[in-house]
Design an enzyme around this catalytic site. Structure first.
Site, mmCIF file in Angstrom:
data_model
loop_
_atom_site.group_PDB
_atom_site.id
_atom_site.type_symbol
_atom_site.label_atom_id
_atom_site.label_comp_id
_atom_site.label_asym_id
_atom_site.label_seq_id
_atom_site.Cartn_x
_atom_site.Cartn_y
_atom_site.Cartn_z
ATOM 1 N N TYR A 152 -2.300 0.362 10.864
ATOM 2 C CA TYR A 152 -2.377 -0.062 9.455
ATOM 3 C C TYR A 152 -1.021 0.139 8.773
ATOM 4 O O TYR A 152 -0.525 -0.764 8.103
ATOM 5 C CB TYR A 152 -3.472 0.724 8.730
ATOM 6 C CG TYR A 152 -3.683 0.277 7.292
ATOM 7 C CD1 TYR A 152 -4.301 -0.941 7.016
ATOM 8 C CD2 TYR A 152 -3.259 1.057 6.223
ATOM 9 C CE1 TYR A 152 -4.486 -1.362 5.704
ATOM 10 C CE2 TYR A 152 -3.445 0.647 4.905
ATOM 11 C CZ TYR A 152 -4.062 -0.566 4.656
ATOM 12 O OH TYR A 152 -4.237 -0.995 3.357
ATOM 13 N N SER A 181 0.860 -1.188 0.000
ATOM 14 C CA SER A 181 0.000 0.000 0.000
ATOM 15 C C SER A 181 0.894 1.235 0.000
ATOM 16 O O SER A 181 2.073 1.157 0.351
ATOM 17 C CB SER A 181 -0.843 -0.011 1.273
ATOM 18 O OG SER A 181 -1.451 1.243 1.476
HETATM 19 N N1 LIG Z 1 -8.613 -0.501 -1.612
HETATM 20 C C1 LIG Z 1 -7.565 0.262 -1.413
HETATM 21 O O1 LIG Z 1 -7.630 1.518 -1.500
HETATM 22 C C2 LIG Z 1 -6.222 -0.345 -1.122
HETATM 23 C C3 LIG Z 1 -5.083 0.458 -1.319
HETATM 24 C C4 LIG Z 1 -3.827 -0.080 -1.058
HETATM 25 C C5 LIG Z 1 -3.716 -1.382 -0.599
HETATM 26 N N2 LIG Z 1 -4.849 -2.142 -0.394
HETATM 27 C C6 LIG Z 1 -4.657 -3.506 0.090
HETATM 28 O O2 LIG Z 1 -5.152 -4.387 -0.893
HETATM 29 C C7 LIG Z 1 -5.598 -5.593 -0.273
HETATM 30 C C8 LIG Z 1 -6.989 -5.924 -0.786
HETATM 31 O O3 LIG Z 1 -7.865 -4.871 -0.468
HETATM 32 P P1 LIG Z 1 -9.225 -4.646 -1.252
HETATM 33 O O4 LIG Z 1 -9.328 -3.198 -1.553
HETATM 34 O O5 LIG Z 1 -9.352 -5.633 -2.344
HETATM 35 O O6 LIG Z 1 -10.265 -4.967 -0.067
HETATM 36 P P2 LIG Z 1 -11.619 -5.834 -0.051
HETATM 37 O O7 LIG Z 1 -12.383 -5.607 -1.302
HETATM 38 O O8 LIG Z 1 -12.245 -5.525 1.249
HETATM 39 O O9 LIG Z 1 -11.081 -7.350 -0.065
HETATM 40 C C9 LIG Z 1 -10.440 -7.883 1.041
HETATM 41 C C10 LIG Z 1 -10.221 -9.377 0.810
HETATM 42 O O10 LIG Z 1 -9.492 -9.908 1.929
HETATM 43 C C11 LIG Z 1 -10.103 -11.115 2.334
HETATM 44 N N3 LIG Z 1 -9.950 -11.354 3.768
HETATM 45 C C12 LIG Z 1 -10.168 -10.470 4.777
HETATM 46 N N4 LIG Z 1 -9.970 -11.065 5.959
HETATM 47 C C13 LIG Z 1 -9.624 -12.349 5.690
HETATM 48 C C14 LIG Z 1 -9.296 -13.486 6.490
HETATM 49 N N5 LIG Z 1 -9.294 -13.407 7.835
HETATM 50 N N6 LIG Z 1 -8.979 -14.650 5.888
HETATM 51 C C15 LIG Z 1 -8.991 -14.747 4.544
HETATM 52 N N7 LIG Z 1 -9.294 -13.719 3.726
HETATM 53 C C16 LIG Z 1 -9.608 -12.541 4.291
HETATM 54 C C17 LIG Z 1 -11.581 -10.931 1.998
HETATM 55 O O11 LIG Z 1 -12.159 -12.203 1.789
HETATM 56 P P3 LIG Z 1 -13.463 -12.761 2.616
HETATM 57 O O12 LIG Z 1 -14.127 -11.582 3.272
HETATM 58 O O13 LIG Z 1 -14.278 -13.417 1.543
HETATM 59 O O14 LIG Z 1 -12.878 -13.736 3.558
HETATM 60 C C18 LIG Z 1 -11.507 -10.160 0.679
HETATM 61 O O15 LIG Z 1 -11.416 -11.039 -0.415
HETATM 62 C C19 LIG Z 1 -5.503 -5.348 1.235
HETATM 63 O O16 LIG Z 1 -4.312 -5.911 1.700
HETATM 64 C C20 LIG Z 1 -5.431 -3.853 1.356
HETATM 65 O O17 LIG Z 1 -4.718 -3.456 2.499
HETATM 66 C C21 LIG Z 1 -6.086 -1.652 -0.659
#
Ligand SMILES: NC(=O)c1ccc[n+]([C@@H]2O[C@H](COP(=O)([O-])OP(=O)(O)OC[C@H]3O[C@@H](n4cnc5c(N)ncnc54)[C@H](OP(=O)(O)O)[C@@H]3O)[C@@H](O)[C@H]2O)c1
Length: 237
Positions: free
Chosen positions: A147, A134
Site C-alpha cells: 500500500y 495518503s
Molecule cells: N479512508 C482513509 O482513511 C484514507 C486515508 C488516506 C487516503 N485514502 C485514499 O483515498 C482514496 C479513497 O478512499 P475512500 O476512503 O474514499 O475509500 P472507499 O470509500 O472505499 O471508496 C473507494 C472508491 O474507489 C472506487 N474504486 C475502487 N476500485 C475501483 C476500480 N477498479 N475502478 C474504478 N473505481 C474503483 C470505488 O468505486 P466502486 O466500488 O463503485 O467502483 C469507490 O468509489 C483511496 O485512494 C485511498 O487510498 C483513504
C-alpha cells in the site's frame, strides 16, 4: 478565491472521499463527471452530475475507454483521483496477483488517466490534477509495504508531473490524508478510534479539494497533509 464553473472528473465518486468531493463540487455549481465500476451506485439523478461506469483496474481496455471518455466530455478541465483501495499485510501474505492488483488500482490507473487527458488539459486556459495520496505516501509502516509503495509511487509521479507541467496552465496537487472515516475500512482488520478527534471526515477532504480548485490561478498548491487531532487505531475483534 474565484469560483469559476469547472468540469471536474472525480474517480471513486461512488463512495467515501470521492463521493464527498463530488457532492461538494456539485453544491458549488460545478459540472461533475463521477466514475465508478457500477453506475447503479449513483441512485439519485442530480443536476450537473454525469455518472460514468469504468473499471480502472482493466488496464488493457483503459486507453480506448479513456479516449471515448475524453471525446464525450471535451470540457473536462480538472480531475480528482480518489479511486483506490486499502489492503494491508506483510509482503509474504500478498499473492503476486494481489501485489500487481493493488499497484494497478492505486497507481498505474492514475498514470494512464493522466496520460490520456493531459494533452487536452494542456490546451485549457486553466486545469487541475488533484491526487488523493495518503499519510502512507510519506512514511512506510508495518503491514503497509505494498500500500505504501503504491502511494509513494503516486507522490513521486505528482512531483515529477508538476515539473513537467511547470510551463503550462496545468496545476498538480497531492493531498495526503490520515485516517478518514469511510467505507475504506469495511474490509480491513482495523479502523480509526471512535472519538471525533480520531478521524478525518470525507467532507474535510472535500473542502480541501475545493480550496485547491478555487485558489488563485497563478499559484500552485503542491501538497497538503492533514490528520486527525488524536490518531487512534482500533483493531476489530
Ligand atoms: N479512508 C482513509 O482513511 C484514507 C486515508 C488516506 C487516503 N485514502 C485514499 O483515498 C482514496 C479513497 O478512499 P475512500 O476512503 O474514499 O475509500 P472507499 O470509500 O472505499 O471508496 C473507494 C472508491 O474507489 C472506487 N474504486 C475502487 N476500485 C475501483 C476500480 N477498479 N475502478 C474504478 N473505481 C474503483 C470505488 O468505486 P466502486 O466500488 O463503485 O467502483 C469507490 O468509489 C483511496 O485512494 C485511498 O487510498 C483513504
Amino acid at each position: 478565491m474565484h469560483t469559476v464553473k469547472r468540469t471536474v472528473l472525480v474517480t471513486g465518486a461512488s463512495s467515501g472521499i470521492g463521493r464527498a468531493i463530488a457532492r461538494n463540487l456539485l453544491n458549488q455549481g460545478h459540472h461533475v463527471i463521477g466514475l465508478s465500476r457500477d453506475r447503479t451506485r449513483f441512485t439519485r439523478p442530480m443536476a450537473g452530475f454525469s455518472p460514468v461506469q469504468l473499471d480502472l483496474s482493466q488496464l488493457r481496455e483503459l486507453p480506448q475507454k479513456l479516449r471515448e471518455l475524453a471525446q464525450t466530455f471535451p470540457d473536462i478541465d480538472a480531475v480528482v483521483f480518489s479511486a483506490g483501495r486499502g489492503q494491508f499485510g506483510s509482503v509474504e501474505e500478498f499473492s503476486y496477483e494481489q501485489i500487481e492488483a493493488l499497484m494497478t488500482i492505486n497507481f498505474t490507473s492514475l498514470a494512464f488517466l493522466t496520460r490520456a487527458l493531459l494533452p487536452s488539459l494542456k490546451r485549457k486556459a486553466r486545469s487541475d490534477l488533484i491526487f488523493i495520496g495518503s499519510e502512507a505516501a510519506l512514511k512506510g509502516s508495518r503491514k503497509g509495504a505494498v500500500y505504501c509503495a503504491s502511494k509513494f509511487a503516486v507522490r513521486g509521479f505528482t512531483q515529477a508531473l508538476r515539473e513537467e507541467c511547470g510551463r503550462s496552465n496545468v496545476r498538480v496537487c497531492l493531498i495526503n490524508p490520515g485516517m478518514v472515516k469511510t467505507e475504506f475500512f469495511e474490509q480491513l482488520s482495523f479502523e480509526p478510534g471512535d472519538e471525533a478527534s480520531n478521524y478525518l471526515l470525507p467532507e474535510d477532504i472535500a473542502e480541501t479539494v475545493a480550496y485547491v480548485l478555487n485558489s488563485r490561478t497563478q499559484i500552485v498548491i503542491d501538497e497538503i497533509n492533514l490528520n486527525p487531532l488524536n490518531k487512534v487505531v482500533k483493531f476489530k475483534k
